[in-house]
Enzyme design. Structure first.
Site, short mmCIF file in Angstrom:
data_model
loop_
_atom_site.label_atom_id
_atom_site.label_comp_id
_atom_site.label_asym_id
_atom_site.label_seq_id
_atom_site.Cartn_x
_atom_site.Cartn_y
_atom_site.Cartn_z
N THR A 1 0.82 -1.21 0.00
CA THR A 1 0.00 0.00 0.00
C THR A 1 0.86 1.27 0.00
O THR A 1 1.87 1.34 0.70
CB THR A 1 -0.91 0.01 1.24
OG1 THR A 1 -1.80 -1.10 1.17
CG2 THR A 1 -1.72 1.30 1.33
N GLU A 2 0.45 2.25 -0.78
CA GLU A 2 1.16 3.52 -0.84
C GLU A 2 0.24 4.66 -0.41
O GLU A 2 -0.98 4.48 -0.33
CB GLU A 2 1.67 3.77 -2.26
CG GLU A 2 2.70 2.75 -2.70
CD GLU A 2 3.36 3.08 -4.03
OE1 GLU A 2 4.26 2.34 -4.43
OE2 GLU A 2 2.96 4.09 -4.66
N LEU B 1 -24.03 -3.80 27.20
CA LEU B 1 -23.23 -3.32 28.33
C LEU B 1 -23.54 -1.88 28.70
O LEU B 1 -23.08 -1.39 29.75
CB LEU B 1 -21.73 -3.45 28.01
CG LEU B 1 -21.09 -4.77 28.39
CD1 LEU B 1 -21.55 -5.91 27.50
CD2 LEU B 1 -19.56 -4.68 28.34
N GLU C 1 -6.46 -5.34 3.76
CA GLU C 1 -6.54 -6.59 2.99
C GLU C 1 -7.78 -6.60 2.07
O GLU C 1 -8.37 -7.65 1.81
CB GLU C 1 -6.58 -7.83 3.91
CG GLU C 1 -5.59 -7.82 5.04
CD GLU C 1 -4.16 -7.99 4.58
OE1 GLU C 1 -3.94 -8.15 3.37
OE2 GLU C 1 -3.26 -7.95 5.43
#
Length: 406
Positions: A149-150, A360, A385
């Site tokens: 990745t760039e 919760l 990904e």
């Protein structure tokens, strides 16, 4: 009496709330031993500290953790030879589930090391490259990272700007990579770059780059609100000179890095269910003891409906992961099927975490419970990904035969 009736067991086993579909019956003794070993390690070494690590945004002792994971056989777990464990895909998946039940950052450490950096060298490297790097990486003595990745190219890696040019017998590598797990602690980086070796004058190749090479640097990325207990870095290559044999000889074009990504995505299919399981179990335990209006909230219909829906998606996701693992072990797993699993399981895991947070209540945002930590981590897992949109388009193309990427 019919033959069907005579085949029925005389007594059904009791319902198991932790395994309502009986998926454990599909696992052999070795599978269960792997799962229990990793679960015990995570409970001892990660869970007592992870909330503090997450709050501080650091992963102290990462090198020690890597060595311990190497001793467990968790690094490059499904690879054969060179010190790797040679475990099954299902066993590797079970390990990913248990690691991510502790924290996505820990599973990411293992996934990037084994399924990206080590897999790339194992699958596409020369024998010399394998012997030089893989034993140390399998032992956790050398940490690896994977540079694809760039800053301006994520979902479209074909447009990468990192470039490697020939200079005599050497290569000279220049470019930047972004959002690289393990980057600033890595001893070796697998970096993908454009070259002039393709038929059209452009060809993507992979390079094995020692991180102590002159011109290589990996500044750590700070101020993250997700994957905080994980080392994330930028890679900067400023005319890094590499010998001619630094290139991965068997990887030409995008097929190389994309196959590595598919291998890593498989681990995510399992791992996301670990984060979901931890959040579900936290909500279930809480619902059994938290009282409102004179009784535990788990006794109210709306809470039970939430728990039932969460359990459905959790265990369907684990069953899907198991099915894909069996296909990988049989050599029949297709990339589209991995996209199916990654898209479904991460998306459902996030929804389970969000629903658990509602059970919760205000406590759901506290680091005394794992739910919000898992929810924020999964926001990164949802993107890396392959984004949701990319996996939808992979499946869309497979279903229709029409390419909608461009």
């Amino acid at each position: 009496m019919s033959s069907t009736e005579s085949a029925k067991p005389s007594k059904l086993p009791p319902f198991d709330a932790t395994d309502p579909l009986g998926i454990d019956d599909l696992l052999g003794p070795d599978d269960l031993a792997v799962r229990d070993t990793v679960r015990t390690w995570a409970a001892d070494r990660v869970l007592p500290h992870i909330a503090e690590w997450y709050e501080k945004g650091e992963l102290p002792g990462i090198r020690e953790l890597a060595r311990e994971l190497g001793a467990l056989g968790a690094l490059g777990m499904s690879l054969d030879g060179y010190g790797c464990a040679g475990a099954s895909a299902v066993q590797y998946g079970l390990a990913c589930l248990e690691l991510e039940a502790a924290d996505s950052g820990i599973r990411s450490l293992v996934s990037v090391q084994g399924s990206l950096a080590m897999y790339a060298i194992h699958r596409y490297g020369s024998e010399e490259q394998k012997r030089r790097w893989l034993p140390g990486m399998a032992a956790g003595e050398i940490i690896g990272c994977f540079g694809l990745t760039e800053p301006d190219h994520g979902s479209d890696p074909a447009g990468m700007r990192a470039y490697a040019k020939r200079d005599g017998a050497d290569w000279v590598l220049t470019g930047r990579k972004m959002w690289i797990t393990n980057g600033s602690v890595a001893g070796v980086a697998v970096v993908w770059a454009q070259t002039d070796e393709g038929e059209d004058g452009r060809g993507i190749r992979g390079f094995v780059v020692p991180t102590d090479a002159p011109g290589f640097s990996a500044p750590e990325i700070r101020h993250k609100w997700s994957l905080r207990a994980s080392v994330t870095s930028e890679l900067v290559m400023d005319e890094v000179r590499l010998p001619g044999d630094a290139v991965l000889p068997e990887a030409k074009g995008l097929r190389g890095p994309l196959s590595c990504l598919s291998h890593a995505r498989y681990g995510i299919v399992w791992g996301a269910m670990g984060a979901a399981r931890a959040s579900f179990e936290s909500a279930l335990d809480y619902a059994r003891v938290r009282e409102q209006f004179g009784r535990p909230i788990g006794g109210f219909q709306l809470t039970q409906a939430k728990l039932a829906d969460m359990a459905l998606e959790l265990h369907k996701g684990i069953l899907l992961a198991h099915h894909l693992g069996r296909r990988m072990d049989a050599g029949t797993l297709r990339p589209e099927q991995v996209s199916f699993g990654k898209l479904n399981n991460v998306r459902e895991a996030i929804e389970i975490c969000r629903t658990a947070r509602t059970i919760l209540g205000a406590n759901g945002i506290s680091l005394e419970y794992p739910v919000m930590r898992h929810a924020t981590n999964l926001e990164s897992v949802l993107t890396y990904e392959g984004t949701v949109e990319m996996h939808q388009l992979v499946l869309g193309k497979a279903l229709t035969g029409l390419d909608a990427f461009r």
